[in-house]
Design a protein around this motif. Sequence first.
Motif, PDB file in Angstrom:
ATOM      1  N   ASP A   1       0.460  -0.981  -0.074  1.00 22.75           N
ATOM      2  CA  ASP A   1       0.051   0.465   0.417  1.00 22.75           C
ATOM      3  C   ASP A   1       1.211   1.197  -0.055  1.00 22.75           C
ATOM      4  O   ASP A   1       0.762   2.335   0.330  1.00 22.75           O
ATOM      5  CB  ASP A   1      -0.691  -0.013   1.555  1.00 22.75           C
ATOM      6  CG  ASP A   1       0.270  -0.340   2.299  1.00 22.75           C
ATOM      7  OD1 ASP A   1       0.727   0.436   2.004  1.00 22.75           O
ATOM      8  OD2 ASP A   1      -0.360  -0.859   3.723  1.00 22.75           O
ATOM      9  N   PHE A   2       1.706   1.168  -0.855  1.00 23.51           N
ATOM     10  CA  PHE A   2       2.933   2.942  -0.884  1.00 23.51           C
ATOM     11  C   PHE A   2       2.545   3.544  -1.535  1.00 23.51           C
ATOM     12  O   PHE A   2       3.287   4.679  -1.440  1.00 23.51           O
ATOM     13  CB  PHE A   2       4.410   2.058  -0.884  1.00 23.51           C
ATOM     14  CG  PHE A   2       4.323   1.234  -2.009  1.00 23.51           C
ATOM     15  CD1 PHE A   2       4.482   2.079  -3.589  1.00 23.51           C
ATOM     16  CD2 PHE A   2       4.141  -0.256  -2.753  1.00 23.51           C
ATOM     17  CE1 PHE A   2       4.467   1.849  -4.610  1.00 23.51           C
ATOM     18  CE2 PHE A   2       4.258  -0.694  -4.039  1.00 23.51           C
ATOM     19  CZ  PHE A   2       4.111   0.184  -5.128  1.00 23.51           C
ATOM     20  N   LEU A   3       1.337   3.594  -1.943  1.00 24.77           N
ATOM     21  CA  LEU A   3       0.649   4.796  -2.843  1.00 24.77           C
ATOM     22  C   LEU A   3      -0.450   5.233  -2.107  1.00 24.77           C
ATOM     23  O   LEU A   3      -0.634   6.302  -2.567  1.00 24.77           O
ATOM     24  CB  LEU A   3       0.133   4.404  -3.965  1.00 24.77           C
ATOM     25  CG  LEU A   3       1.238   3.131  -5.578  1.00 24.77           C
ATOM     26  CD1 LEU A   3      -0.288   3.079  -6.552  1.00 24.77           C
ATOM     27  CD2 LEU A   3       2.104   4.320  -5.899  1.00 24.77           C
ATOM     28  N   ILE A   4      -0.790   5.104  -0.595  1.00 23.23           N
ATOM     29  CA  ILE A   4      -1.437   5.380   0.493  1.00 23.23           C
ATOM     30  C   ILE A   4      -1.148   6.959   0.747  1.00 23.23           C
ATOM     31  O   ILE A   4       0.718   7.237   0.557  1.00 23.23           O
ATOM     32  CB  ILE A   4      -1.403   5.469   1.077  1.00 23.23           C
ATOM     33  CG1 ILE A   4      -1.997   3.826   1.708  1.00 23.23           C
ATOM     34  CG2 ILE A   4      -2.342   6.344   1.941  1.00 23.23           C
ATOM     35  CD1 ILE A   4      -2.563   3.047   2.436  1.00 23.23           C
ATOM     36  N   GLY A   5      -1.349   8.100  -0.008  1.00 23.80           N
ATOM     37  CA  GLY A   5      -0.928   9.682  -0.356  1.00 23.80           C
ATOM     38  C   GLY A   5      -1.615  10.225   0.811  1.00 23.80           C
ATOM     39  O   GLY A   5      -2.049  10.322   1.993  1.00 23.80           O
TER      40      GLY A   5
END
Length: 240
Positions: free
Chosen positions: A80-84
């Motif tokens: 989930d490294f695209l959580i911004g």
Amino acid sequence: MILLISDLHLQEERPDITRAFVDLLDGRARHARALYILGDFFEAWIGDDAMTPFQQSICQALRRLSDSGTAVYLMHGNRDFLIGKAFCQAAGCTLLADPSVVQLGGEPVLLMHGDTLCTRDVGYMKMRRYLRHPVTLWVLRHLPLAARRRLARKLRSESRAQTRMKATEIVDVTPEEVPKVMAAHGVRTLVHGHTHRPAIHKLVVDDQPARRIVLGDWDRRGWALQVDEQGFALAPFEFS
């Protein structure tokens, strides 16, 4: 009291895990000063602009906890490294860098997701560097939603297949890497997730006693690390 959790892999296909998480938010977490989520909170995240109704409901649940007075901190995982910023603002949580040093139980504690400790998994580390490169992140965030969904399915499928084929020691942390990272950050306690092997390991860092606390993944039951005046307690709990 402070709570730390990781590797929930929230998804619509596992309503039992979702219920257990919401129960935690409505129960113990309401009495905590802070809740730390150390990565792989969601099974997959293709962008804040692509939130599903399910993901929005999780965002709202976090917001209710934050509004109640509990500070919420979120760290990226490998899924989930695209959580911004948009999600974090809506959820009322703070995005933590990986790694981060925070004060817990009267001492500096190093928090990590844990994947960067698995240096023997050369293929994964190479892919991670590529996916986390600023240029790659920009491209990923600007791909059409359909293309992002296809890519996410492909990466998840490949990850599962490769993990099954790799030796256990390859997908676990590299023993020599742990004290090196802890010494570099000047800590005697490290807390991380990712490996799905919950335990408290005793070790030595710079000739001093130290410990590595591994959070458990939420699958057949949940796991939480509780830090209070009694110390650090890692324990599982059954899903209701």
